[in-house]
Motif scaffolding. Structure first.
Motif, PDB file in Angstrom:
ATOM      1  N   SER A 351     -19.256  -2.931  37.051  1.00  0.00           N
ATOM      2  CA  SER A 351     -19.063  -3.401  35.576  1.00  0.00           C
ATOM      3  C   SER A 351     -17.448  -2.841  34.979  1.00  0.00           C
ATOM      4  O   SER A 351     -16.935  -3.629  34.343  1.00  0.00           O
ATOM      5  CB  SER A 351     -20.042  -2.810  34.596  1.00  0.00           C
ATOM      6  OG  SER A 351     -20.227  -1.468  34.641  1.00  0.00           O
ATOM      7  N   TRP A 352     -17.050  -1.865  35.420  1.00  0.00           N
ATOM      8  CA  TRP A 352     -15.793  -1.330  35.092  1.00  0.00           C
ATOM      9  C   TRP A 352     -14.727  -2.266  35.712  1.00  0.00           C
ATOM     10  O   TRP A 352     -13.771  -2.502  35.092  1.00  0.00           O
ATOM     11  CB  TRP A 352     -15.593   0.103  35.648  1.00  0.00           C
ATOM     12  CG  TRP A 352     -14.335   0.869  35.213  1.00  0.00           C
ATOM     13  CD1 TRP A 352     -13.143   0.996  35.742  1.00  0.00           C
ATOM     14  CD2 TRP A 352     -14.060   1.229  33.896  1.00  0.00           C
ATOM     15  NE1 TRP A 352     -12.135   1.714  34.849  1.00  0.00           N
ATOM     16  CE2 TRP A 352     -12.594   1.659  33.818  1.00  0.00           C
ATOM     17  CE3 TRP A 352     -14.758   1.362  32.735  1.00  0.00           C
ATOM     18  CZ2 TRP A 352     -12.019   2.395  32.468  1.00  0.00           C
ATOM     19  CZ3 TRP A 352     -13.989   1.923  31.658  1.00  0.00           C
ATOM     20  CH2 TRP A 352     -12.854   2.425  31.600  1.00  0.00           C
ATOM     21  N   ALA A 353     -14.950  -2.665  36.982  1.00  0.00           N
ATOM     22  CA  ALA A 353     -14.004  -3.590  37.619  1.00  0.00           C
ATOM     23  C   ALA A 353     -13.847  -4.747  36.813  1.00  0.00           C
ATOM     24  O   ALA A 353     -12.593  -5.437  36.496  1.00  0.00           O
ATOM     25  CB  ALA A 353     -14.322  -3.798  38.941  1.00  0.00           C
ATOM     26  N   GLY A 354     -14.960  -5.419  36.313  1.00  0.00           N
ATOM     27  CA  GLY A 354     -15.173  -6.386  35.391  1.00  0.00           C
ATOM     28  C   GLY A 354     -14.091  -6.352  34.057  1.00  0.00           C
ATOM     29  O   GLY A 354     -13.493  -7.302  33.539  1.00  0.00           O
ATOM     30  N   LEU A 355     -14.415  -5.157  33.557  1.00  0.00           N
ATOM     31  CA  LEU A 355     -13.593  -4.783  32.311  1.00  0.00           C
ATOM     32  C   LEU A 355     -12.167  -4.732  32.535  1.00  0.00           C
ATOM     33  O   LEU A 355     -11.515  -5.316  31.975  1.00  0.00           O
ATOM     34  CB  LEU A 355     -14.095  -3.456  31.686  1.00  0.00           C
ATOM     35  CG  LEU A 355     -15.568  -3.388  31.047  1.00  0.00           C
ATOM     36  CD1 LEU A 355     -15.625  -1.948  30.556  1.00  0.00           C
ATOM     37  CD2 LEU A 355     -15.723  -4.370  30.055  1.00  0.00           C
ATOM     38  N   MET A 356     -11.711  -4.231  33.789  1.00  0.00           N
ATOM     39  CA  MET A 356     -10.413  -4.217  33.906  1.00  0.00           C
ATOM     40  C   MET A 356      -9.631  -5.681  34.412  1.00  0.00           C
ATOM     41  O   MET A 356      -8.826  -5.798  33.978  1.00  0.00           O
ATOM     42  CB  MET A 356      -9.994  -3.322  35.333  1.00  0.00           C
ATOM     43  CG  MET A 356     -10.186  -1.784  34.839  1.00  0.00           C
ATOM     44  SD  MET A 356      -9.255  -1.171  33.664  1.00  0.00           S
ATOM     45  CE  MET A 356     -10.191  -0.922  32.397  1.00  0.00           C
ATOM     46  N   SER A 357     -10.548  -6.491  34.772  1.00  0.00           N
ATOM     47  CA  SER A 357     -10.029  -7.744  34.987  1.00  0.00           C
ATOM     48  C   SER A 357      -9.980  -8.567  33.748  1.00  0.00           C
ATOM     49  O   SER A 357      -8.993  -9.309  33.467  1.00  0.00           O
ATOM     50  CB  SER A 357     -11.208  -8.478  35.960  1.00  0.00           C
ATOM     51  OG  SER A 357     -11.240  -7.905  37.129  1.00  0.00           O
ATOM     52  N   LEU A 358     -10.970  -8.264  32.755  1.00  0.00           N
ATOM     53  CA  LEU A 358     -10.896  -9.086  31.434  1.00  0.00           C
ATOM     54  C   LEU A 358      -9.400  -8.442  30.857  1.00  0.00           C
ATOM     55  O   LEU A 358      -9.040  -9.249  30.070  1.00  0.00           O
ATOM     56  CB  LEU A 358     -12.085  -8.605  30.449  1.00  0.00           C
ATOM     57  CG  LEU A 358     -11.921  -8.941  29.197  1.00  0.00           C
ATOM     58  CD1 LEU A 358     -11.772 -10.479  28.974  1.00  0.00           C
ATOM     59  CD2 LEU A 358     -13.374  -8.524  28.535  1.00  0.00           C
ATOM     60  N   VAL A 399     -20.222   3.284  31.940  1.00  0.00           N
ATOM     61  CA  VAL A 399     -19.930   1.823  30.944  1.00  0.00           C
ATOM     62  C   VAL A 399     -21.160   1.722  30.022  1.00  0.00           C
ATOM     63  O   VAL A 399     -20.842   1.276  29.044  1.00  0.00           O
ATOM     64  CB  VAL A 399     -19.717   0.738  32.006  1.00  0.00           C
ATOM     65  CG1 VAL A 399     -19.486  -0.617  31.034  1.00  0.00           C
ATOM     66  CG2 VAL A 399     -18.675   1.202  33.035  1.00  0.00           C
ATOM     67  N   LEU A 400     -22.299   1.785  30.401  1.00  0.00           N
ATOM     68  CA  LEU A 400     -23.539   1.309  29.345  1.00  0.00           C
ATOM     69  C   LEU A 400     -23.506   2.377  28.298  1.00  0.00           C
ATOM     70  O   LEU A 400     -23.436   2.128  27.247  1.00  0.00           O
ATOM     71  CB  LEU A 400     -24.500   1.511  30.488  1.00  0.00           C
ATOM     72  CG  LEU A 400     -25.922   1.311  29.449  1.00  0.00           C
ATOM     73  CD1 LEU A 400     -25.969   0.083  28.578  1.00  0.00           C
ATOM     74  CD2 LEU A 400     -27.461   1.363  30.193  1.00  0.00           C
TER      75      LEU A 400
END
Length: 662
Positions: A351-358, A399-400
């Motif tokens: 999920s952190w990688a998703g936040l960084m992509s965003l 992240v949660l």
């Protein structure tokens, strides 16, 4: 960990329940304001059941040609008056459709070749002024459906048109009706809007009984017209905005907890990265602790921008974004993962990688079309400023915990759209004034409230160092170094403590167990309050205070301009706040000057950008004015560089620049 209310008044919980079913967008009405006014939800009883039976019998298909047996056939009321008079107790004359009333509340938009017009007006209870404007649409036409009429330059939905009309006329609330739905819209001039939608057919179901009671609470004749001053709908809507300050105070504590969660997450990631060529953080905590602290604060400010932007519908709404990037969707998925894999969240990643992509998407822009997600640029999302943030080793559990602290208050999901920009700034100002330190021994966090400070602070104490100290010196050391004073009995126990367990037992009255669930391991990274933080503390400065101060500061200038400054005079003005913090006074200056600029345009004519062909075509003049004021007139100084970025963010949020970069 998000705080939970230890106990909740049953009536407050009932208000939260029926509002939760309806899922308001933004702030409409606060449960605490309804409770304060003595509004009581009717949950059951023969009278409510009989009312629902009558209501169910009155619901009818809205399309006469539709199959009456088809469950998908839209049902509702063909006339708003039928709903109001037959089921909410209104009198026939309490919905004013006279040409005089309609004309008085219409607003011409010459720059768009359009005129905004209500279909009815609801007068104030004392007949002085107006409390609601009404727009009735053709049956089943969507409230958020864009106008595709080629004759209109402004492709606006009914929701957008009513919000604009409310702000233009100064009436704070209105109703949208399309037969199958009734929506209460709140849009005070200069503030964020909100709306609450009743799907009328659902109120006829047994499961909709509580919502039917909620509709009667809001729009029943008693609370709209008959109750005494201070207890009617218009009063409760105003009070609801004041109760948001309570939410912001709780949220401030949770944002600080989220910062601690991030720090612990990166410390864990640093340890997990040992098998790589080099550790994630390396000697950064010792070499440049400010860089570490700044990166964590920046990440939280990125999250608040994203939460606010999503609540304001400034981010894409297609399925790709909604399912893969949206923060609330990430949060919901992590909650689902936690329910299925409660013991392994700290070992799950992604999920952190998703936040960084965003974050990179926000900075660079992108998407299938040019305007899908415009590049914001600016320092806030620049991936090169804090490159170490982009690590794969932050667990889903961290992240949660962070998102839960930012999204859940007293067990309820909060809306950032419902918070004033000053409240958001104050919340995040609460994480300023700390420094990252590594504690040599095992440590615990102790609460204190320095003299003159507005809030408690937490200081980490090295238990090994404290235990090695002569007992007679421990109490004074705690007072000097941590600002913590112990009760007499605890101070006596501290003096004779000869083990870590005995030490912790003596310190128990002051341990912050919401940040420290137990002693932290040796060489833990912690946030220690600076001397500035010990002397002060963030607090919400309400607009009732900032507005008169701004007006008084600008009074001599207004007098020189004969209280009618021209657009050129306004845009030539320069205002500097030399200790701006999160920028509350600059934000209010932005609002105030933008209102003056809008008035000047009314006298002098609108700028080209708001006319046909301008890049701001269709934008509210007040919103465009705020952006010009923020860009041309406002300056700020603060010795804390992170406060500078927070003030920049606050000014962007108040200008609502959907397509403009930072």
């Amino acid at each position: 960990m998000a705080r939970r209310s230890p106990s909740m008044d049953p009536e407050l919980k009932a208000h939260q329940e029926w509002l939760g079913y309806l899922q308001p967008v933004g702030l409409v009405v606060a449960p605490a304001a309804m409770q304060d006014a003595g509004w009581v939800v009717t949950r059951s009883g023969s009278e409510l059941i009989e009312r629902q039976v009558r209501y169910r019998a009155a619901i009818e298909p809205l399309d006469e040609t539709a199959d009456l047996e088809d469950s998908d056939t839209e049902r509702g009321f063909r006339s708003l008056m039928d709903l109001l008079t037959e089921h909410l107790g209104w009198d026939d004359d309490q919905l004013d459709r006279s040409p005089e009333a309609i004309q008085a509340h219409s607003k011409e938009l010459p720059e768009l070749g359009d005129t905004l017009t209500p279909t009815a007006v609801v007068p104030a209870a004392n007949s002085e002024g107006t409390q609601l404007l009404v727009m009735e649409l053709p049956l089943t036409i969507g409230f958020d459906q864009k106008n595709s009429d080629a004759d209109h330059l402004w492709r606006a939905s009914a929701q957008e048109r009513l919000e604009r009309l409310l702000r233009e006329t100064g009436v704070e609330a209105g109703l949208l009706f399309n037969g199958s739905q009734l929506r209460l819209v709140v849009a005070p001039k200069g503030e964020s809007s909100g709306h609450l939608t009743f799907r009328l057919t659902e109120l006829a179901d047994v499961s909709g009984r509580l919502m039917l009671s909620g509709l009667d609470l809001l729009l029943g004749q008693s609370h709209v017209f008959l109750d005494p001053d201070g207890y009617r709908l218009s009063d409760v809507l105003k009070k609801s905005r004041n109760f948001q300050a309570v939410v912001s105070n709780v949220l401030a504590d949770q944002v600080l907890a989220a910062l601690w969660d991030l720090l612990r997450g990166f410390q864990q990631a640093d340890e997990l990265s040992q098998h790589q060529d080099k550790r994630l953080l390396g000697d950064l905590p010792e070499r440049d602790a400010q860089q570490l602290y700044g990166g964590l604060i920046t990440m939280l400010m990125r999250l608040v921008f994203l939460l606010y932007a999503e609540d304001e519908a400034l981010m894409p709404s297609d399925a790709v974004y909604e399912q893969n990037y949206k923060l609330s969707a990430i949060f919901e998925q992590l909650q689902q993962d936690e329910s299925e894999y409660p013991d392994t969240m700290e070992q799950r990643f992604g999920s952190w990688a998703g936040l960084m992509s965003l974050c990179r998407l926000v900075f660079d822009g992108g998407g299938p079309t040019v305007d899908y997600l415009p590049a914001r640029h600016g320092q806030l999302f620049d991936p090169d400023v804090y490159p170490w943030l982009e690590t794969p080793w932050i667990s889903d559990g961290v992240v949660l915990a962070v998102l839960r602290n930012l999204l859940i208050v007293h067990g309820d999901r909060i809306s950032y759209r419902a918070l004033d920009v000053e409240q958001i700034g104050s919340v995040y100002e609460g994480i300023m004034g700390y420094a990252v330190q590594r504690i040599p021994g095992r440590c615990i966090g102790l609460k204190s409230k320095p003299q003159g400070a507005k809030k408690q602070i937490t200081t980490a104490v090295d238990l090994d160092a404290l235990l090695a100290m002569p007992g007679a010196k421990r109490k004074k050391w705690l007072e000097d170094e941590a600002g913590t004073s112990l009760p007499t009995k605890a101070a006596s126990a501290l003096k004779v403590a000869d083990s870590e367990d005995a030490l912790i037992e003596s310190l128990a009255p002051r341990i912050n167990r919401e940040l420290f669930d137990g002693p932290q391991s040796e060489r833990s990274l912690v946030f220690q309050p600076t001397e500035e933080r010990r002397r002060s503390g963030s607090h919400y400065t309400p607009r009732s205070l900032t507005r008169p101060i701004v007006e008084e500061a600008l009074r001599p200038w207004m007098e020189r301009c004969d209280h009618k400054p021209t657009a050129e005079q306004i845009l030539d003005l320069k205002i500097c706040d030399p200790a701006m913090g999160s920028g509350a006074f600059l934000v209010e200056s932005c609002r105030y000057l933008a209102e003056l600029l809008e008035h000047a345009w009314t006298r002098e004519g609108l700028p080209d950008a708001l006319k046909s062909g301008g890049h701001a075509l269709g934008e509210e003049p007040l919103v465009y004015a705020r952006r010009l004021i923020a860009q041309s007139c406002l300056y700020g100084v603060d010795k804390n560089p992170f406060a500078v970025n927070l003030a920049r963010l606050s000014l962007w949020l108040v200008s609502l620049s959907k397509d403009a970069p930072f």
